[in-house]
Scaffold this motif. Structure first.
Motif, PDB file in Angstrom:
ATOM      1  N   LEU A  41      11.851  -6.618   4.990  1.00 51.40           N
ATOM      2  CA  LEU A  41      12.997  -6.186   3.773  1.00 51.40           C
ATOM      3  C   LEU A  41      12.452  -4.924   3.183  1.00 51.40           C
ATOM      4  O   LEU A  41      12.493  -4.012   3.440  1.00 51.40           O
ATOM      5  CB  LEU A  41      13.616  -7.036   2.786  1.00 51.40           C
ATOM      6  N   MET A  42      11.110  -4.936   3.291  1.00 48.84           N
ATOM      7  CA  MET A  42       9.758  -3.770   2.541  1.00 48.84           C
ATOM      8  C   MET A  42       9.415  -3.113   3.416  1.00 48.84           C
ATOM      9  O   MET A  42       9.740  -1.868   3.024  1.00 48.84           O
ATOM     10  CB  MET A  42       8.408  -4.916   1.960  1.00 48.84           C
ATOM     11  N   LYS A  43       9.069  -3.589   3.949  1.00 47.34           N
ATOM     12  CA  LYS A  43       9.182  -2.482   6.259  1.00 47.34           C
ATOM     13  C   LYS A  43      10.078  -2.022   5.784  1.00 47.34           C
ATOM     14  O   LYS A  43      10.318  -0.170   6.349  1.00 47.34           O
ATOM     15  CB  LYS A  43       8.298  -3.598   6.882  1.00 47.34           C
ATOM     16  N   GLN A  44      11.510  -2.186   6.286  1.00 48.92           N
ATOM     17  CA  GLN A  44      12.816  -1.345   6.089  1.00 48.92           C
ATOM     18  C   GLN A  44      12.861  -0.336   5.026  1.00 48.92           C
ATOM     19  O   GLN A  44      14.212   0.955   5.117  1.00 48.92           O
ATOM     20  CB  GLN A  44      13.991  -2.492   7.004  1.00 48.92           C
ATOM     21  N   ALA A  45      12.674  -1.370   3.907  1.00 50.97           N
ATOM     22  CA  ALA A  45      12.887   0.491   2.711  1.00 50.97           C
ATOM     23  C   ALA A  45      12.044   0.906   2.816  1.00 50.97           C
ATOM     24  O   ALA A  45      11.929   1.800   1.829  1.00 50.97           O
ATOM     25  CB  ALA A  45      12.647  -1.060   1.088  1.00 50.97           C
ATOM     26  N   GLY A  46      10.905   1.136   3.950  1.00 55.87           N
ATOM     27  CA  GLY A  46       9.724   2.303   3.673  1.00 55.87           C
ATOM     28  C   GLY A  46       8.730   1.838   3.015  1.00 55.87           C
ATOM     29  O   GLY A  46       7.494   3.023   2.740  1.00 55.87           O
ATOM     30  N   LEU A  47       8.606   0.170   2.612  1.00 50.60           N
ATOM     31  CA  LEU A  47       7.051   0.564   1.827  1.00 50.60           C
ATOM     32  C   LEU A  47       6.518  -0.132   3.155  1.00 50.60           C
ATOM     33  O   LEU A  47       6.638  -0.358   4.259  1.00 50.60           O
ATOM     34  CB  LEU A  47       8.050  -0.896   1.271  1.00 50.60           C
ATOM     35  N   ALA A  48       4.897  -0.435   2.387  1.00 52.43           N
ATOM     36  CA  ALA A  48       4.058  -1.124   3.652  1.00 52.43           C
ATOM     37  C   ALA A  48       3.152  -2.278   2.519  1.00 52.43           C
ATOM     38  O   ALA A  48       2.241  -2.033   2.361  1.00 52.43           O
ATOM     39  CB  ALA A  48       2.592   0.255   3.760  1.00 52.43           C
ATOM     40  N   PRO A  49       3.626  -3.326   3.517  1.00 56.03           N
ATOM     41  CA  PRO A  49       3.154  -4.668   2.931  1.00 56.03           C
ATOM     42  C   PRO A  49       1.879  -5.189   3.339  1.00 56.03           C
ATOM     43  O   PRO A  49       1.809  -5.264   4.132  1.00 56.03           O
ATOM     44  CB  PRO A  49       4.818  -5.837   3.143  1.00 56.03           C
ATOM     45  N   GLY A  66       0.810  -1.146   0.085  1.00 61.94           N
ATOM     46  CA  GLY A  66      -0.129  -0.169  -0.321  1.00 61.94           C
ATOM     47  C   GLY A  66       0.627   1.608   0.401  1.00 61.94           C
ATOM     48  O   GLY A  66       2.099   1.127  -0.208  1.00 61.94           O
ATOM     49  N   ARG A  67       0.591   2.435   0.071  1.00 63.47           N
ATOM     50  CA  ARG A  67       1.046   3.398   0.386  1.00 63.47           C
ATOM     51  C   ARG A  67       1.751   3.787   1.758  1.00 63.47           C
ATOM     52  O   ARG A  67       0.887   3.840   2.183  1.00 63.47           O
ATOM     53  CB  ARG A  67       0.600   4.839  -0.175  1.00 63.47           C
ATOM     54  N   LYS A  68       2.776   4.562   1.656  1.00 63.83           N
ATOM     55  CA  LYS A  68       3.296   5.276   2.995  1.00 63.83           C
ATOM     56  C   LYS A  68       3.756   6.438   2.252  1.00 63.83           C
ATOM     57  O   LYS A  68       4.667   6.378   1.405  1.00 63.83           O
ATOM     58  CB  LYS A  68       3.840   3.884   4.157  1.00 63.83           C
ATOM     59  N   ASP A  69       3.929   7.104   3.072  1.00 66.40           N
ATOM     60  CA  ASP A  69       5.173   8.669   3.122  1.00 66.40           C
ATOM     61  C   ASP A  69       6.660   7.947   2.820  1.00 66.40           C
ATOM     62  O   ASP A  69       6.682   7.063   3.546  1.00 66.40           O
ATOM     63  CB  ASP A  69       5.062   9.655   4.452  1.00 66.40           C
ATOM     64  N   GLY A  70       6.614   8.572   1.822  1.00 61.21           N
ATOM     65  CA  GLY A  70       8.418   8.178   1.126  1.00 61.21           C
ATOM     66  C   GLY A  70       8.511   7.075   0.935  1.00 61.21           C
ATOM     67  O   GLY A  70       9.341   6.882   0.715  1.00 61.21           O
ATOM     68  N   ASP A  71       7.859   6.308   0.111  1.00 59.86           N
ATOM     69  CA  ASP A  71       7.595   4.882  -0.371  1.00 59.86           C
ATOM     70  C   ASP A  71       8.582   4.630  -1.336  1.00 59.86           C
ATOM     71  O   ASP A  71       8.775   4.044  -2.052  1.00 59.86           O
ATOM     72  CB  ASP A  71       7.002   4.181  -0.226  1.00 59.86           C
ATOM     73  N   GLY A  72       8.587   5.968  -2.593  1.00 60.92           N
ATOM     74  CA  GLY A  72       8.959   5.507  -3.786  1.00 60.92           C
ATOM     75  C   GLY A  72       7.946   5.422  -4.934  1.00 60.92           C
ATOM     76  O   GLY A  72       8.470   5.152  -6.083  1.00 60.92           O
ATOM     77  N   LEU A  73       6.776   4.914  -4.455  1.00 64.65           N
ATOM     78  CA  LEU A  73       6.063   5.148  -6.037  1.00 64.65           C
ATOM     79  C   LEU A  73       5.402   6.093  -6.635  1.00 64.65           C
ATOM     80  O   LEU A  73       5.503   7.442  -5.671  1.00 64.65           O
ATOM     81  CB  LEU A  73       4.589   4.052  -4.653  1.00 64.65           C
ATOM     82  N   PRO A  74       5.254   6.305  -7.513  1.00 61.53           N
ATOM     83  CA  PRO A  74       4.495   7.381  -8.782  1.00 61.53           C
ATOM     84  C   PRO A  74       3.573   8.032  -7.740  1.00 61.53           C
ATOM     85  O   PRO A  74       2.512   7.210  -6.997  1.00 61.53           O
ATOM     86  CB  PRO A  74       4.210   6.434 -10.186  1.00 61.53           C
ATOM     87  N   GLU A  75       3.583   9.678  -8.087  1.00 62.79           N
ATOM     88  CA  GLU A  75       2.929   9.899  -6.554  1.00 62.79           C
ATOM     89  C   GLU A  75       1.056   9.542  -6.181  1.00 62.79           C
ATOM     90  O   GLU A  75       0.337   9.628  -5.884  1.00 62.79           O
ATOM     91  CB  GLU A  75       3.195  11.418  -7.258  1.00 62.79           C
ATOM     92  N   HIS A  76       0.999   8.980  -8.070  1.00 59.24           N
ATOM     93  CA  HIS A  76      -0.614   8.651  -8.054  1.00 59.24           C
ATOM     94  C   HIS A  76      -1.348   7.346  -7.896  1.00 59.24           C
ATOM     95  O   HIS A  76      -2.330   7.024  -8.326  1.00 59.24           O
ATOM     96  CB  HIS A  76      -1.032   9.534  -9.681  1.00 59.24           C
ATOM     97  N   ALA A  77       0.077   6.526  -7.901  1.00 59.06           N
ATOM     98  CA  ALA A  77      -0.141   5.103  -7.286  1.00 59.06           C
ATOM     99  C   ALA A  77      -1.339   4.918  -6.216  1.00 59.06           C
ATOM    100  O   ALA A  77      -0.699   5.369  -5.190  1.00 59.06           O
ATOM    101  CB  ALA A  77       1.483   4.084  -7.963  1.00 59.06           C
TER     102      ALA A  77
END
Length: 113
Positions: free
Chosen positions: A54-62, A19-30
Motif C-alpha cells: 500500500l505504501m508503494k502504491q501511495a508513492g512512498l518508499a518504505p 525514505g524520500r521519493k519524488d511526489g511522496d507528499g512529505l514536507p519539502e525538507h524532510a
C-alpha cells in the motif's frame, strides 16, 4: 468456489519508516518519515506485506517495518492502549485495511524545520 474456512484477521501495530521519493507528499525538507499504522491480516507477515504494498502504491518508499504485535499481544505486554487507538484498530479490522494513525517527518538538521 472454495470450501476452505476463512482464517480470522487480527490487527497489528506497525511502525513503517519511509525514505524520500519524488511526489511522496512529505514536507519539502524532510529526509523521511515514520508512520504508525494499524493493519489487518491473518498474521503479522501478511499485515506487513499488505502495508508495504500500500505504501508503494501511495508513492512512498518504505525502508523498514517494525511490528509490535496484535492487540492481544500488546495487552499481554502491558501496553497502555487508548480508546482512540482501539477505535482505529477496529476500523482497520472492519475495513480489512491499513489505517495510518500518525506520521512523523524526519529532518537531517534542525534548520530545515
Amino acid at each position: 468456489m472454495s470450501d476452505k474456512p476463512k482464517r480470522p484477521h487480527h490487527v497489528y501495530t506497525l511502525l513503517v519508516e519511509v525514505g524520500r521519493k519524488d511526489g511522496d507528499g512529505l514536507p519539502e525538507h524532510a529526509s523521511g518519515a515514520a508512520l504508525m499504522c494499524y493493519a489487518s491480516g491473518v498474521d503479522e507477515a501478511e499485515a506487513v506485506r499488505e502495508t508495504v504494498a500500500l505504501m508503494k502504491q501511495a508513492g512512498l518508499a518504505p525502508l523498514d517495518v517494525t511490528g509490535y504485535g496484535s492487540l492481544k499481544d500488546r495487552e499481554a505486554e502491558g501496553h497502555d492502549i487508548s480508546d482512540e487507538e482501539r477505535a482505529l484498530m477496529q476500523r482497520a479490522r472492519d475495513e480489512n485495511s491499513v489505517v495510518v494513525a500518525q506520521t512523523t517527518a524526519f529532518y537531517e538538521d534542525s534548520k530545515a524545520q
